[in-house]
Scaffold this active site. Structure first.
Site, PDB file in Angstrom:
ATOM      1  N   ALA A   3     -15.629 -20.777  67.999  1.00 51.51           N
ATOM      2  CA  ALA A   3     -14.254 -20.507  67.589  1.00 51.51           C
ATOM      3  C   ALA A   3     -13.251 -21.049  68.597  1.00 51.51           C
ATOM      4  O   ALA A   3     -12.134 -21.419  68.240  1.00 51.51           O
ATOM      5  CB  ALA A   3     -14.052 -19.008  67.415  1.00 51.51           C
TER       6      ALA A   3
ATOM      7  N   ILE B 116     -13.554 -23.794  70.281  1.00 51.34           N
ATOM      8  CA  ILE B 116     -13.502 -25.259  70.246  1.00 51.34           C
ATOM      9  C   ILE B 116     -13.242 -25.697  68.813  1.00 51.34           C
ATOM     10  O   ILE B 116     -14.088 -25.479  67.942  1.00 51.34           O
ATOM     11  CB  ILE B 116     -14.821 -25.878  70.751  1.00 51.34           C
TER      12      ILE B 116
ATOM     13  N   ASP C 277      10.185 -63.329  64.124  1.00 52.19           N
ATOM     14  CA  ASP C 277      10.536 -64.656  63.648  1.00 52.19           C
ATOM     15  C   ASP C 277      11.698 -64.533  62.673  1.00 52.19           C
ATOM     16  O   ASP C 277      11.907 -63.477  62.070  1.00 52.19           O
ATOM     17  CB  ASP C 277       9.350 -65.304  62.932  1.00 52.19           C
TER      18      ASP C 277
ATOM     19  N   ASN D 272      -7.422 -21.038  68.298  1.00 51.63           N
ATOM     20  CA  ASN D 272      -8.523 -20.846  69.230  1.00 51.63           C
ATOM     21  C   ASN D 272      -8.113 -19.977  70.418  1.00 51.63           C
ATOM     22  O   ASN D 272      -8.866 -19.096  70.851  1.00 51.63           O
ATOM     23  CB  ASN D 272      -9.030 -22.193  69.724  1.00 51.63           C
TER      24      ASN D 272
END
Length: 956
Positions: free
Chosen positions: A306, A308, A352, A710
């Site tokens: 959880a 990570i 250009d 997290n």
């Protein structure tokens, strides 16, 4: 016509086979003998029936595609993460200790996660395949007596291919015609210098096989013409080519990770370390408290997972793939993911002029002939239009005057428009507008020789056979160059001597056209006794034409949008200063004008000091573009450079974002570029910058969203252990939150539409981290609010209800926090709630789906047995929802206080850093040396006093 390198055989293509050597030692044979052996007439080419028969016999002109990894193995690849391995161990441990329910749930979650990852890879693969199909390789061939453009993969042995400088050779072939041809064969030989080619057979080596470098009469697949014009008959295709013989030995290496990927990998490692420390602390406290070892191990593993966000790589891949696909739909094909990141921080676009800022549809606007000036009407490559006298008098017959423009011309009129050089197309259409029958004229006066255009000589000449059998030369080029080769001028009464008065009349007419920003070209003709003289002299000047390439209608708005976004636009062109200044003035490109000659005289330091104030570079050579990129880079800019020619490759590689033209660009330029414009339109670059910024914003958004979840989970579990409370979230619930509750909203955030202010703010600093101090503080703040709210509900409910209801309410409030966190994370500044929250329909669908799933998990008896929940009353649901609203309210209050402390907008400090000076409101002029700086048109040269570091203002 430009050819792309042959692609590998797609999944639906006929199989590529290795044909036998159809013509042995083709390089040692005469070209006509090779054509006879291949049963083809070079003048007419193969017939359609021949092509079909040979395709069936020898297959397509494609290299065999390597065997793809089986789908079932690719599904198993989803389980190779060490994090997934930990979960597998957890499932096994749960099964051993008899917790079958947890083991089954973890297994199902792993399977769902793997399936999602697998489907995302498939979707990204399909997106990349779609991009590949948008770059269909083409070749110009002669078939059925006509020149056609066909897919390079459809070439067969015996096809007659026409090539020009800058084209990629689509197959191996024997040269039939070679006019000053040189080819870059480093891909086969390693030789950096181009190899001179000839149509004559190779005689060296005796009977020994000749190495590729010595086969001067051959061209090989995947090499490129760097000079000249050629016709070749195809002798080998696909796996039968020189490239095909070594294809099996080649391995396509993966690209090095982009800076964004490096940041994400580094972030993952740091999170793994943080989760490891958190799990160790959790386990230590739990052991001291005497918790069950099996339950402790399972919860500790769940906490680690959880902590990570393993869904980040999948969401990142999806976001980039979808963003790249959206760019492609708008005409920008991104070849390297690193370019997406660089686009988000681009500060300068060097563009250009011809074909990018302008339409690349040169149109004749004025004609001078026999002492009279004519206006030419009509737009673009359409024969509709007239040539009428500027003074209103009757228009004279002009066929003799414009005939050289029609015959000394390689462009061709077709039903679909014009094929050929834009300048030649304009002159050809000018001749057609006078009533001249182009096809009848060319058929009646066939060409039998030419002096190709040489930039040094500045003219082109062709030799034709008149109806009476005489050889007549027709020439076109710069007026000053032609005048040196003319002795007469066409008047209303026929040719007359070119005396000083008539010469002055011609030069005055040319100057008047040039003053209007028109490109001026002259036409001349003469009868000659020599069929192919080296020097063309004794000509009669017949006409002068003034042509222009009008700016694209959307280019001015794109330049203004770029300026508002803090991105400076600089014009880099090989055209004359007067023409470039006229276009720059119309588009709103400000700054001094510097020519290639003046640029060559500057030292690198001088250019770096002055380049901030230069807006237009004219008459530049390809090597000057590299110098410009280096000078801008030295000033700290992130540079996007456009290019289309062979010699532009070095500048495209030197720039942070090399942009090649998809229509007019050579294959060499496209290969060197990071991005290819399928429409050659400057506004597409600005749109790509907008999309690049949006992609980066979305990446930041879902990283903030997932990391705050997290951090909230870690703080919640650690706080309960330290407070001596039981864990409010079980292992299954943590997995549910991390994968199911967070996954869909994160993906929806990854495809968020661009924010309203995305092009009203300066470019982000190039080295900015995704998680800078400010964002890390915001993530920690949100995680802390989630943890406090979850623990408050859990502790209060334990006293008022019971343990089961408290745990269910804690679980529910944490999930509801995620729903509102998705809305909070969508912006970093301004109000949390507003109309902007209604722009992402997919996000609302995901949030509704997640809420429905949570209701099922709590209220449905079957799900209650899985997630260890009990049903909640409406009042308890209301308490959970009210608690979850503290997250957006807290964040809204924090932003309001921060804004108030910063003071009113007019009192805040001005933006600093790269791009800040570009944010000056249009019309507020910067000063150079104490005086307001000049704009294009003031003086076509670089001032002698330019202070470094000062920016040019946008146009008023």
């Amino acid at each position: 016509m430009s050819q792309q390198p042959p692609v590998t055989a797609g999944p639906h293509a006929p199989p590529a086979r290795t044909p036998p050597q159809l013509v042995a030692d083709a390089c040692r044979r005469e070209a006509t003998e090779v054509a006879d052996l291949l049963r083809v007439d070079p003048a007419t080419g193969l017939t359609t029936a021949d092509v079909e028969q040979r395709t069936g016999e020898w297959g397509t002109n494609e290299l065999a595609e390597p065997a793809r990894r089986p789908q079932w193995l690719r599904l198993l690849d989803q389980f190779r993460s060490w994090l997934i391995g930990i979960l597998l161990v957890a499932a096994v441990v749960a099964g051993i200790i008899g917790d079958v329910k947890d083991a089954l749930v973890i297994a199902v979650v792993l399977l769902v996660n793997a399936t999602i990852g697998y489907l995302q890879e498939r979707r990204a693969e399909h997106s990349l395949e779609a991009l590949r199909l948008m770059l269909v390789p083409t070749a110009r061939v002669r078939r059925d007596g006509q020149v056609k453009v066909t897919a390079a993969g459809a070439l067969v042995p015996g096809d007659v291919v026409l090539l020009e400088a800058g084209d990629r050779v689509p197959a191996d072939g024997r040269l039939m015609i070679a006019a000053s041809v040189e080819a870059a064969e480093a891909v086969l030989t390693g030789e950096s210098r181009p190899v001179a080619k000839t149509a004559a057979p190779s005689t060296a080596g005796g009977d020994e096989p000749l190495p590729v470098a010595e086969r001067t009469g051959m061209l090989f697949m995947n090499t490129a013409l760097t000079r000249g014009r050629a016709e070749m008959v195809v002798t080998a295709t696909g796996m039968g080519t020189e490239v095909g013989t070594i294809a099996e030995a080649l391995r396509t290496g993966s690209e090095p990770p982009s800076p964004l990927q490096v940041q994400m990998d580094s972030l993952g490692r740091r999170l793994a370390l943080v989760s490891g420390v958190a799990v160790a602390a959790y386990a230590l406290v739990a052991l001291i408290r005497g918790e069950d070892l099996a339950d402790l191990a399972l919860r500790a593993v769940a906490l680690a997972v959880a902590a990570i966000p393993e869904g980040l790589p999948a969401v990142l891949a999806l976001t980039l793939a979808m963003g790249v696909y959206r760019m492609a739909r708008h005409g920008a094909i991104v070849k390297r993911l690193a370019a997406v990141e660089a686009l988000g921080s681009a500060t300068v676009v060097c563009s250009d002029k011809t074909g990018t800022l302008t339409l690349n549809q040169m149109t004749a606007r004025a004609l001078w002939a026999a002492g009279r000036l004519y206006d030419v009407t009509g737009e673009g490559y359409d024969t509709a239009g007239t040539v009428r006298s500027a003074d209103g008098r009757h228009t004279a017959e002009l066929h003799d005057a414009v005939r050289p423009f029609a015959l000394c011309n390689d462009a061709r009129l077709t039903r679909d428009g014009v094929i050929g050089d834009p300048t030649e197309a304009a002159l050809l259409l000018l001749a057609a507008k006078t009533g001249l029958d182009i096809e009848a004229l060319r058929t009646g006066t066939p060409r039998h020789g030419e002096v190709p255009f040489d930039p040094a000589a500045k003219y082109m000449a062709t030799f034709h056979t008149d109806a009476d059998g005489r050889t007549r030369v027709h020439a076109k080029g710069g007026v000053d160059v032609l005048l040196e080769r003319c002795t007469q001028v066409l008047t209303g009464h026929g040719p007359a001597p070119l005396d000083a008065e008539r010469r002055r009349e011609v030069t005055d007419a040319a100057r008047r056209m040039a003053d209007q920003g028109l490109r001026v070209l002259g036409a001349a003709t003469a009868v000659t006794e020599q069929p192919h003289p080296d020097e063309v002299t004794g000509l009669t000047l017949t006409a002068i034409a003034g042509i222009t390439d009008p700016p694209r209608p959307q280019a001015r708005d794109a330049v203004a949008l770029a300026r508002a976004a803090g991105v400076t636009v600089k014009m880099v062109t090989g055209d004359h200063a007067d023409t470039a200044v006229a276009v720059a003035r119309e588009l709103g490109i400000a700054g001094h004008v510097v020519t290639g000659t003046e640029l060559a005289r500057m030292s690198e330091q001088d250019l770096a000091d002055r380049i901030e104030d230069i807006g237009v570079f004219t008459r530049v050579a390809p090597e000057h573009k590299v110098t410009i990129v280096r000078a801008l880079s030295e000033r700290g800019h992130i540079v996007a450079m456009t290019g289309d020619g062979v010699n532009d490759a070095a500048a495209l590689r030197a720039a942070h974002i090399g942009v090649a033209m998809g229509i007019t660009g050579t294959d060499v330029a496209k290969e060197a570029a990071d991005m290819v414009l399928t429409d050659d339109d400057f506004s597409t670059i600005v749109h790509a910058v907008r999309e690049g910024r949006s992609i980066y914003d979305n990446i930041v958004t879902f990283v903030r969203f997932q990391l705050s979840t997290n951090i909230g989970a870690i703080l919640t579990l650690l706080a309960t252990v330290l407070a001596g409370l039981p864990a409010p979230l079980s292992a299954i619930q943590l997995l549910w939150v991390n994968i199911i509750m967070d996954g869909p909203p994160a993906m929806a955030l990854g495809i968020d539409p661009p924010r309203a202010d995305v092009m009203r703010r300066p470019p982000r600093p190039p080295g900015e981290r995704i998680l800078n101090v400010r964002r890390l503080a915001a993530v920690s703040r949100s995680g802390a609010v989630m943890a406090v709210g979850t623990l408050a509900v859990f502790a209060a409910a334990r006293h008022l209800t019971g343990a089961a209801t408290a745990a269910t309410m804690a679980f529910t409030v944490f999930v509801l926090f995620q729903l509102l966190n998705a809305l909070t994370a969508r912006s970093e500044d301004g109000p949390v709630l507003g109309r902007h929250q209604l722009h992402n329909r997919i996000l609302w669908i995901c949030l509704a789906a997640v809420l429905t799933l949570q209701v099922i998990a709590v209220q449905v008896p079957f799900a209650q047995g899985i997630f260890d929940t009990v049903p909640l009353s409406l009042a308890q649901w209301a308490i959970c929802l009210a608690t979850a609203t503290t997250l957006p309210l807290t964040e809204h209050a924090w932003r309001a206080l921060r804004t108030a402390s910063a003071g009113p907008a007019h009192e805040r400090p001005a933006p600093r850093g790269i791009g800040a000076d570009r944010m000056r409101p249009p019309g507020e002029a910067a000063t150079v040396g104490g005086q307001q700086g000049r704009r294009p048109g003031d003086a076509p040269h670089c001032p002698t006093a330019a202070h470094p570091g000062r920016r040019r203002p946008g146009p008023s």
